[in-house]
Design a protein around this motif. Structure first.
Motif, short mmCIF file in Angstrom:
data_model
loop_
_atom_site.label_atom_id
_atom_site.label_comp_id
_atom_site.label_asym_id
_atom_site.label_seq_id
_atom_site.Cartn_x
_atom_site.Cartn_y
_atom_site.Cartn_z
N VAL A 20 68.51 50.58 54.69
CA VAL A 20 67.11 50.19 54.89
C VAL A 20 66.46 49.95 53.52
N LEU A 74 65.07 47.47 59.83
CA LEU A 74 63.64 47.47 59.54
C LEU A 74 63.46 47.55 58.03
N THR A 78 60.55 49.16 54.98
CA THR A 78 59.46 50.11 54.85
C THR A 78 58.68 49.87 53.56
N GLN A 94 53.76 41.62 58.48
CA GLN A 94 54.57 41.57 59.69
C GLN A 94 54.98 40.15 60.03
N VAL A 148 62.18 41.55 60.24
CA VAL A 148 62.45 42.78 61.00
C VAL A 148 61.17 43.61 61.05
N PRO A 149 61.11 44.64 61.89
CA PRO A 149 59.90 45.47 61.96
C PRO A 149 59.58 46.15 60.63
N ARG A 162 55.01 50.54 62.67
CA ARG A 162 55.65 51.84 62.77
C ARG A 162 55.25 52.73 61.59
N ALA A 204 59.17 55.82 62.86
CA ALA A 204 60.47 55.17 62.71
C ALA A 204 61.48 56.12 62.09
N SER A 249 60.70 42.36 68.23
CA SER A 249 61.71 42.03 67.24
C SER A 249 62.90 42.97 67.26
N ASP A 250 62.96 43.88 68.21
CA ASP A 250 64.03 44.86 68.22
C ASP A 250 65.05 44.65 69.32
N GLY A 253 60.55 52.40 69.80
CA GLY A 253 59.92 51.23 69.22
C GLY A 253 58.42 51.26 69.38
#
Length: 476
Positions: free
Chosen positions: A53, A86, A88, A132, A137-138, A171, A203, A319-320, A327
């Motif tokens: 990630v 995702l 972050t 976003q 991805v989220p 998230r 998340a 998106s997942d 989610g």
């Protein structure tokens, strides 16, 4: 999306991370990765099925400006390169000034807290929506540790996060070490924050170490995880089963056995704190939704306690794909409203005044704790010195024991306006123009170091002085 137990991947401990057993995933600082290829260690981890990630630190989504498209594109590219589930970032601002205030751009070099006000929330939410829309991805956002608090705040941390999730569907990355830091430094109750925030939007979770000095907790990521931090993790686990928990370590890296022991302590804490099967703890937000407690609002709209259930915990986000259960969907989210006129300008002025006081020595804005501002200012300067020593390790080698004092003296009157590599070059140039270092061999080495890295650019006055100094050295 279940992640499991992870650890922060850093180049200094790449071999140790690869050798650890029971590591399901890793997190890498996005800005430290190249956009077109991965370190061999991360390639090997991915081949073993370990998820990676990217964790950004430079977007400054809490700042007054809209997110930089170049930085967003860079973060998106790293997410795609890693095949990340995702990405972050942080709820923070990292720079201020510029066109909105008609003042020089200032860089903090670190994460600074956003005021928990409706104005700041409006700006943050619009910035998050922009991010976003730009990411493949989220996005999950992290609460930060703070040494200072803004005067006149209108929301608690939990309320602020709940409003953010309701408005954007973003998230959350909850750092329990940061909750503990804010408890020690600001008197904020971690349990209350956990009760108020939408835990179903989590998340994953960060766990990290720190140290207390003179009544101030420093979130160093360079010390072992303490029992109070694990207790906050237990508080969180009693409310929700987080999809992932990750150990962070950024400096003073211990042997692999100590890292493994800290991961074991995290696993044990999660096991002990898990509620009995079938039990469902009630939080203040649950009570608000059930009509047994007040919602969080400002008197002009629907309280958070009522509204969070609309956009959170739908189960499957757009998106997942089929990652269900943890989610954050946005199907029930209201259309984005533009930031009210003047809001960004007010935010820019306030953040620039604070950052200028911290890094440029201008008068402190009204309402701030002056002692805490001094602590924060020293922490920012120390952070600059440490990071410059990492990106340019030749500087402390050349300057020896005098490096840190020289850098802190330089930083005291020269705010950072670019990245850390630019800061390293400017520092070396400053030392040379001032006639240092005293040792002629060190001065010659520093001159050559600066010359090799400065690159071609118009000869400003300072450059001409350095060239004159270089010519004088050649004649010796």
């Amino acid at each position: 999306m279940e992640l499991g137990i992870g650890i922060g991947w850093r180049p200094e401990i790449a071999d140790e991370v690869e050798a650890l057993t029971g590591v399901d995933w890793v997190e890498a600082v996005a800005e430290n990765l190249c956009a077109d290829h991965l370190p061999d260690s991360l390639v090997r981890l991915r081949e073993r099925g370990v998820r990676v990630v990217p964790h950004g630190v430079a977007l400054g989504l809490g700042g007054a400006d809209r997110p930089d498209p170049v930085r967003l594109a860079s973060l998106a590219a790293r997410a795609e390169l890693l095949g990340a589930p995702l990405v972050t970032e942080h709820i923070a601002f990292v720079r201020a000034g510029g066109p909105l205030t008609a003042s020089p751009r200032l860089e903090a070099g670190h994460l600074l807290p956003v005021p928990r006000t409706w104005d700041a929330l409006d700006v943050l939410c619009e910035n998050v929506r922009i991010a976003q829309d730009s990411l493949p991805v989220p996005l999950a956002l992290e609460n930060i540790a703070a040494l200072i608090t803004w005067p006149g705040e209108e929301l608690t941390e939990g309320q602020f996060l709940a409003e953010l999730v309701e408005r954007t569907g973003v998230r959350l990355l909850i750092d329990v070490a940061n909750l503990h830091t804010n408890h020690v430094n600001l008197g904020q109750d971690p349990a209350k924050a956990l009760d108020e925030l939408p835990v179903e939007a989590i998340a994953y979770v960060h766990v990290a170490g720190g140290v207390e000095r003179n009544g101030v907790w420093h979130d160093t990521h360079a010390h072992p995880v303490t029992a109070p931090v694990l207790q906050v993790l237990a508080e969180l686990r009693s409310r929700v089963d987080p999809p992932g928990v990750l150990l962070e370590r950024d400096d003073a890296f211990p042997p692999a056995a100590e890292l493994a022991a800290e991961l074991d302590a995290i696993r044990a804490t999660l096991r002990r704190a898990a509620p009995p099967a079938g039990a469902r703890p009630t939080t203040t937000r649950d009570a608000a939704r059930d009509g047994d407690g007040p919602g969080v609002g400002d008197g002009t709209g629907v309280g958070v306690g009522v509204g969070v259930g609309v956009g959170v915990g739908v189960g499957v986000s757009e998106s997942d794909g089929d990652d269900a259960g943890n989610g954050v969907g946005d199907g029930g989210r209201a259309p984005a409203a533009p930031v009210p006129a003047g809001t960004r300008d007010r935010t820019a002025v306030a953040q620039t005044a604070l950052l200028s006081a911290l890094v440029a020595g201008t008068p402190a804005p009204e309402g701030f704790d002056h002692r805490r501002l001094r602590v924060q200012s020293r922490a920012l300067a120390a952070k600059r010195a440490d990071v410059v020593a990492k990106v340019a390790p030749e500087l402390p080698e050349i300057l020896g024991d005098g490096y840190r004092a020289a850098f802190l003296a330089y930083a005291g009157g020269r705010p950072m306006s670019g990245g850390y590599r630019r800061d390293a070059l400017d520092f070396a140039e400053h030392v040379l123009i001032a006639g240092g270092p005293a040792d002629p061999v060190a001065r010659r080495l520093l001159t050559y170091w600066w010359q090799d890295r400065s690159g071609a650019r118009p000869p400003r006055r300072t450059t001409r002085l350095v060239r004159a100094a270089r010519a004088a050295l050649v004649g010796k």
